[in-house]
Write an enzyme that holds these catalytic residues in place. Structure first.
Site, PDB file in Angstrom:
ATOM      1  N   CYS A   1      43.191  42.579  35.110  1.00 31.24           N
ATOM      2  CA  CYS A   1      43.050  41.138  34.883  1.00 31.24           C
ATOM      3  C   CYS A   1      43.608  40.773  33.500  1.00 31.24           C
ATOM      4  O   CYS A   1      44.788  40.930  33.247  1.00 31.24           O
ATOM      5  CB  CYS A   1      41.600  40.699  35.074  1.00 31.24           C
ATOM      6  SG  CYS A   1      41.417  38.892  35.252  1.00 31.24           S
TER       7      CYS A   1
ATOM      8  N   HIS B   1      41.086  42.006  40.550  1.00 35.53           N
ATOM      9  CA  HIS B   1      40.056  42.946  40.123  1.00 35.53           C
ATOM     10  C   HIS B   1      39.850  44.032  41.174  1.00 35.53           C
ATOM     11  O   HIS B   1      39.165  43.792  42.172  1.00 35.53           O
ATOM     12  CB  HIS B   1      38.733  42.210  39.911  1.00 35.53           C
ATOM     13  CG  HIS B   1      38.722  41.299  38.731  1.00 35.53           C
ATOM     14  ND1 HIS B   1      38.343  41.718  37.482  1.00 35.53           N
ATOM     15  CD2 HIS B   1      39.059  39.991  38.618  1.00 35.53           C
ATOM     16  CE1 HIS B   1      38.432  40.700  36.638  1.00 35.53           C
ATOM     17  NE2 HIS B   1      38.861  39.644  37.296  1.00 35.53           N
TER      18      HIS B   1
ATOM     19  N   GLU C   1      37.880  46.466  41.001  1.00 32.06           N
ATOM     20  CA  GLU C   1      36.450  46.778  41.041  1.00 32.06           C
ATOM     21  C   GLU C   1      35.649  45.782  41.875  1.00 32.06           C
ATOM     22  O   GLU C   1      34.478  46.016  42.183  1.00 32.06           O
ATOM     23  CB  GLU C   1      35.877  46.869  39.616  1.00 32.06           C
ATOM     24  CG  GLU C   1      35.626  45.553  38.917  1.00 32.06           C
ATOM     25  CD  GLU C   1      36.854  44.907  38.308  1.00 32.06           C
ATOM     26  OE1 GLU C   1      36.701  43.894  37.607  1.00 32.06           O
ATOM     27  OE2 GLU C   1      37.982  45.417  38.537  1.00 32.06           O
TER      28      GLU C   1
END
Length: 203
Positions: free
Chosen positions: A79, A185, A187
Site C-alpha cells: 500500500c 493489501h 494481508e
C-alpha cells in the site's frame, strides 16, 4: 526471519498475523542498524506519503532500506509502502520518496473517470498480472485483491507487475530485481493475498 519496518504507519499487526498464517516468522524493526540482520524485509503503511517519509528519515531507515536492497535480499512494499518505493509523490505538495523505482505517485484524477466514482478507492478489485515473477507464482493472470487508497503510482520503467482499473487503468503491483510492491493489501485479501505472502516467504 522477516523484518517488518515499524514506523508508526498502521496495519502492521494485520501483516504479522497474515504472515503467521503462512508459517512465516516476523519481527518488528524500528532500529535502522538492525535491518541488515533480516533475510527479508516488508515496508507496510497506511496514511500520508510525506509524514511516512519524515518518519523513515528521522529513524535513518531510508538509508538502511537502500543498503538492504543492495544486498539482493527480497524487499516488499505494501500500500503506502509500495508508493514510497517511487521517486516522488504529489500528495500535499511534492515529496521525494525512496527513489528505488522510477515514477511518481498522483491522486486519482476524477476528470479522467468515465463514470462517477468515489475517492478513495475502497474494496475488492481485480489485478491483471502483466508478467510472471516468483511473487505471483501460482496465481491466475486476473485475481481479486482488497484496495484502500486515494493515490496511485505512475511507473516510468519496466517494473510494472500488475495493473488495475478504477475510472482508468493504474499500476497496482511492481517488481524490479529483489524489490516487490503491491498497492492492494495482501494481508486483507484472503487466499490470494496469503499466497502472495507465502511466495514472498519462499523467495
Amino acid at each position: 526471519m522477516i523484518g517488518i519496518i515499524d514506523y508508526k504507519a498502521g496495519n502492521i499487526q494485520s501483516v504479522i498475523n497474515a504472515f503467521a498464517k503462512v508459517g512465516a516468522s516476523c519481527k518488528l524493526v524500528s532500529q535502522a542498524n538492525e535491518l541488515k540482520n533480516y533475510d527479508k524485509v516488508v515496508l507496510p503503511g497506511v496514511g500520508a506519503f510525506a509524514e511516512a517519509m519524515d518518519r523513515l528519515k528521522d529513524a535513518n531507515m531510508h538509508t538502511a532500506i537502500h543498503e538492504f536492497i543492495l544486498t539482493g535480499k527480497p524487499f516488499l512494499g505494501i500500500c503506502l509502502g509500495m508508493q514510497l518505493l517511487f521517486e516522488q509523490s504529489d500528495e500535499f505538495g511534492v515529496t521525494n520518496g525512496l527513489g528505488l523505482i522510477k515514477g511518481k505517485v498522483v491522486k486519482f484524477d476524477k476528470a479522467k473517470f468515465s463514470s462517477p466514482l468515489k475517492i478513495p478507492h475502497v474494496g475488492w478489485n481485480t489485478i491483471n498480472f502483466t508478467k510472471k515473477t516468483p511473487i505471483n507464482q501460482g496465481l491466475k493472470e486476473l485475481e481479486y485483491l482488497y484496495f484502500v487508497h486515494s493515490f496511485h503510482a505512475i511507473c516510468q520503467d519496466d517494473a510494472v507487475l500488475g495493473e488495475s482499473e478504477y475510472g482508468y487503468k493504474f499500476v497496482s503491483a511492481v517488481a524490479k530485481d529483489n524489490i516487490y510492491g503491491f498497492q492492494p493489501h495482501p494481508e486483507k485479501s484472503h487466499n490470494v493475498g496469503l499466497k502472495i505472502l507465502e511466495n514472498f516467504k519462499e523467495l
